[in-house]
Enzyme design. Structure first.
Site, PDB file in Angstrom:
ATOM      1  N   THR A   1       0.790  -1.366   0.287  1.00 16.94           N
ATOM      2  CA  THR A   1      -0.130  -0.024  -0.015  1.00 16.94           C
ATOM      3  C   THR A   1       0.914   1.268   0.187  1.00 16.94           C
ATOM      4  O   THR A   1       1.908   1.105   0.665  1.00 16.94           O
ATOM      5  CB  THR A   1      -0.913  -0.008   1.175  1.00 16.94           C
ATOM      6  OG1 THR A   1      -1.821   0.956   0.916  1.00 16.94           O
ATOM      7  CG2 THR A   1      -0.139   0.334   2.588  1.00 16.94           C
TER       8      THR A   1
ATOM      9  N   CYS B   1      -3.386   8.226   7.359  1.00 18.73           N
ATOM     10  CA  CYS B   1      -3.867   6.818   7.297  1.00 18.73           C
ATOM     11  C   CYS B   1      -2.979   5.805   8.093  1.00 18.73           C
ATOM     12  O   CYS B   1      -1.891   6.052   8.229  1.00 18.73           O
ATOM     13  CB  CYS B   1      -4.216   6.460   6.121  1.00 18.73           C
ATOM     14  SG  CYS B   1      -5.233   7.399   5.128  1.00 18.73           S
TER      15      CYS B   1
ATOM     16  N   HIS C   1      -5.407  -0.579   4.877  1.00 12.65           N
ATOM     17  CA  HIS C   1      -5.293   0.760   4.588  1.00 12.65           C
ATOM     18  C   HIS C   1      -6.393   1.643   5.294  1.00 12.65           C
ATOM     19  O   HIS C   1      -7.296   1.809   4.576  1.00 12.65           O
ATOM     20  CB  HIS C   1      -4.614   1.072   3.220  1.00 12.65           C
ATOM     21  CG  HIS C   1      -4.461   2.584   3.367  1.00 12.65           C
ATOM     22  ND1 HIS C   1      -3.133   2.927   2.496  1.00 12.65           N
ATOM     23  CD2 HIS C   1      -4.691   3.762   3.682  1.00 12.65           C
ATOM     24  CE1 HIS C   1      -3.031   4.169   2.290  1.00 12.65           C
ATOM     25  NE2 HIS C   1      -3.932   4.841   3.082  1.00 12.65           N
TER      26      HIS C   1
END
Length: 160
Positions: A22, A28, A45
Protein backbone atom coordinates in the site's frame (compact mmCIF):
# COMPACT_ATOMS: atom_id res chain seq x y z
CA UNK A 1 1.75 -11.94 -7.42
CA UNK A 2 1.61 -8.33 -6.24
CA UNK A 3 -1.62 -7.12 -4.64
CA UNK A 4 -2.05 -3.37 -4.23
CA UNK A 5 -4.17 -2.10 -1.37
CA UNK A 6 -5.81 1.25 -2.08
CA UNK A 7 -6.96 3.81 0.44
CA UNK A 8 -9.80 2.37 2.55
CA UNK A 9 -9.02 -1.13 1.27
CA UNK A 10 -7.72 -4.49 2.46
CA UNK A 11 -6.14 -7.60 0.94
CA UNK A 12 -5.52 -11.03 2.50
CA UNK A 13 -3.45 -13.88 1.04
CA UNK A 14 -2.24 -17.38 1.85
CA UNK A 15 0.02 -17.66 -1.21
CA UNK A 16 3.72 -17.81 -0.25
CA UNK A 17 4.87 -15.86 -3.32
CA UNK A 18 2.46 -12.96 -2.86
CA UNK A 19 3.41 -9.42 -1.92
CA UNK A 20 0.79 -7.03 -0.58
CA UNK A 21 1.63 -3.33 -0.81
CA UNK A 22 0.00 0.00 0.00
CA UNK A 23 1.15 3.52 -0.80
CA UNK A 24 0.57 7.02 0.56
CA UNK A 25 0.21 6.28 4.26
CA UNK A 26 0.07 9.82 5.60
CA UNK A 27 -2.35 10.22 8.50
CA UNK A 28 -3.84 6.88 7.40
CA UNK A 29 -2.67 3.68 9.08
CA UNK A 30 -1.33 0.59 7.40
CA UNK A 31 -1.90 -2.52 9.49
CA UNK A 32 -0.12 -5.72 8.47
CA UNK A 33 -0.90 -9.00 10.20
CA UNK A 34 0.86 -12.29 9.55
CA UNK A 35 0.65 -15.83 10.89
CA UNK A 36 4.07 -17.40 10.20
CA UNK A 37 2.85 -20.97 10.74
CA UNK A 38 -0.25 -20.82 8.52
CA UNK A 39 1.58 -18.46 6.12
CA UNK A 40 -1.44 -16.15 6.01
CA UNK A 41 -1.24 -12.40 5.99
CA UNK A 42 -3.22 -9.30 5.30
CA UNK A 43 -2.75 -5.57 4.90
CA UNK A 44 -5.31 -2.89 5.73
CA UNK A 45 -5.16 0.82 4.76
CA UNK A 46 -7.57 2.79 6.99
CA UNK A 47 -8.30 6.52 6.78
CA UNK A 48 -10.28 7.52 9.86
CA UNK A 49 -10.59 6.36 13.47
CA UNK A 50 -14.30 5.90 14.16
CA UNK A 51 -17.19 4.84 11.94
CA UNK A 52 -19.68 6.68 14.15
CA UNK A 53 -19.12 9.83 12.06
CA UNK A 54 -20.80 8.14 9.09
CA UNK A 55 -22.34 4.70 9.77
CA UNK A 56 -23.78 4.48 6.23
CA UNK A 57 -20.29 4.93 4.75
CA UNK A 58 -18.94 2.32 7.17
CA UNK A 59 -21.61 -0.12 6.00
CA UNK A 60 -20.58 0.44 2.37
CA UNK A 61 -16.85 0.32 3.11
CA UNK A 62 -15.77 -0.86 6.57
CA UNK A 63 -12.10 -0.53 5.56
CA UNK A 64 -12.37 3.25 5.70
CA UNK A 65 -12.42 3.23 9.52
CA UNK A 66 -10.11 1.67 12.13
CA UNK A 67 -12.97 0.45 14.35
CA UNK A 68 -14.68 -1.46 11.51
CA UNK A 69 -11.72 -2.28 9.24
CA UNK A 70 -9.37 -3.88 11.75
CA UNK A 71 -11.94 -6.45 12.98
CA UNK A 72 -12.69 -7.35 9.34
CA UNK A 73 -8.96 -7.85 8.68
CA UNK A 74 -8.77 -10.24 11.63
CA UNK A 75 -11.88 -12.16 10.56
CA UNK A 76 -10.65 -12.60 6.98
CA UNK A 77 -7.24 -13.81 8.15
CA UNK A 78 -8.86 -16.25 10.60
CA UNK A 79 -11.08 -17.57 7.79
CA UNK A 80 -7.93 -18.21 5.76
CA UNK A 81 -6.26 -20.20 8.55
CA UNK A 82 -4.51 -17.68 10.80
CA UNK A 83 -4.66 -18.17 14.56
CA UNK A 84 -4.86 -15.33 17.05
CA UNK A 85 -2.01 -16.48 19.32
CA UNK A 86 0.45 -16.57 16.40
CA UNK A 87 -0.34 -13.20 14.83
CA UNK A 88 2.44 -10.72 14.24
CA UNK A 89 1.07 -7.21 13.86
CA UNK A 90 3.01 -4.33 12.39
CA UNK A 91 1.72 -0.78 11.90
CA UNK A 92 2.86 2.21 9.87
CA UNK A 93 1.53 5.68 9.09
CA UNK A 94 -0.36 7.95 11.45
CA UNK A 95 1.68 10.94 10.32
CA UNK A 96 0.89 14.57 10.98
CA UNK A 97 -0.53 16.01 7.78
CA UNK A 98 0.87 19.46 8.65
CA UNK A 99 4.48 20.54 9.10
CA UNK A 100 3.94 21.55 12.72
CA UNK A 101 2.02 19.63 15.37
CA UNK A 102 0.10 22.71 16.53
CA UNK A 103 -1.24 23.11 12.97
CA UNK A 104 -2.67 19.56 12.89
CA UNK A 105 -6.08 20.52 14.29
CA UNK A 106 -7.88 17.19 13.73
CA UNK A 107 -4.90 14.94 14.62
CA UNK A 108 -6.28 12.11 12.49
CA UNK A 109 -3.01 10.15 12.55
CA UNK A 110 -2.81 10.17 16.36
CA UNK A 111 -6.49 9.34 16.73
CA UNK A 112 -6.20 6.43 14.28
CA UNK A 113 -3.38 4.96 16.36
CA UNK A 114 -5.27 5.45 19.65
CA UNK A 115 -8.31 3.56 18.35
CA UNK A 116 -6.14 0.76 16.95
CA UNK A 117 -4.32 0.39 20.27
CA UNK A 118 -7.65 0.16 22.09
CA UNK A 119 -8.83 -2.57 19.70
CA UNK A 120 -5.57 -4.47 20.12
CA UNK A 121 -5.84 -4.25 23.90
CA UNK A 122 -9.49 -5.39 23.91
CA UNK A 123 -8.55 -8.39 21.76
CA UNK A 124 -5.45 -9.35 23.73
CA UNK A 125 -3.12 -8.53 20.83
CA UNK A 126 0.18 -6.64 20.70
CA UNK A 127 2.05 -4.79 17.98
CA UNK A 128 5.32 -6.49 17.12
CA UNK A 129 6.71 -3.28 15.63
CA UNK A 130 5.59 0.08 14.28
CA UNK A 131 6.72 3.14 12.35
CA UNK A 132 4.24 5.91 13.10
CA UNK A 133 4.06 9.69 13.44
CA UNK A 134 6.31 12.29 11.90
CA UNK A 135 5.30 14.20 8.79
CA UNK A 136 6.40 11.84 6.00
CA UNK A 137 4.18 9.59 3.94
CA UNK A 138 5.07 5.89 3.84
CA UNK A 139 4.77 2.87 1.57
CA UNK A 140 4.27 -0.45 3.36
CA UNK A 141 4.56 -3.97 1.99
CA UNK A 142 4.09 -7.49 3.38
CA UNK A 143 5.74 -10.62 1.95
CA UNK A 144 3.37 -13.51 2.67
CA UNK A 145 6.02 -16.24 2.47
CA UNK A 146 8.41 -14.64 4.95
CA UNK A 147 6.25 -12.20 6.91
CA UNK A 148 8.76 -9.44 6.18
CA UNK A 149 7.20 -5.97 6.32
CA UNK A 150 9.08 -3.23 4.53
CA UNK A 151 8.60 0.50 5.02
CA UNK A 152 9.72 3.13 2.55
CA UNK A 153 9.79 6.68 3.93
CA UNK A 154 11.61 9.80 2.75
CA UNK A 155 13.65 7.78 0.26
CA UNK A 156 14.80 5.25 2.87
CA UNK A 157 13.74 1.62 2.91
CA UNK A 158 13.87 -0.64 5.96
CA UNK A 159 12.28 -3.75 7.42
CA UNK A 160 9.82 -3.17 10.20
Amino acid sequence: MIHTVGVADMKVSAERGDLIITHALGSCLGVAIHDPVACVGGLLHVMLPLSTIDPAKADRNPFMFVDTGFPRLLIECFKTGAQKQRLEIRVAGGANSQNREEDDFFQIGKRNLIILRKLLWKNGLLMKSYDVGGTNSRTMSLEIGTGIVTIKRAGEKRNL
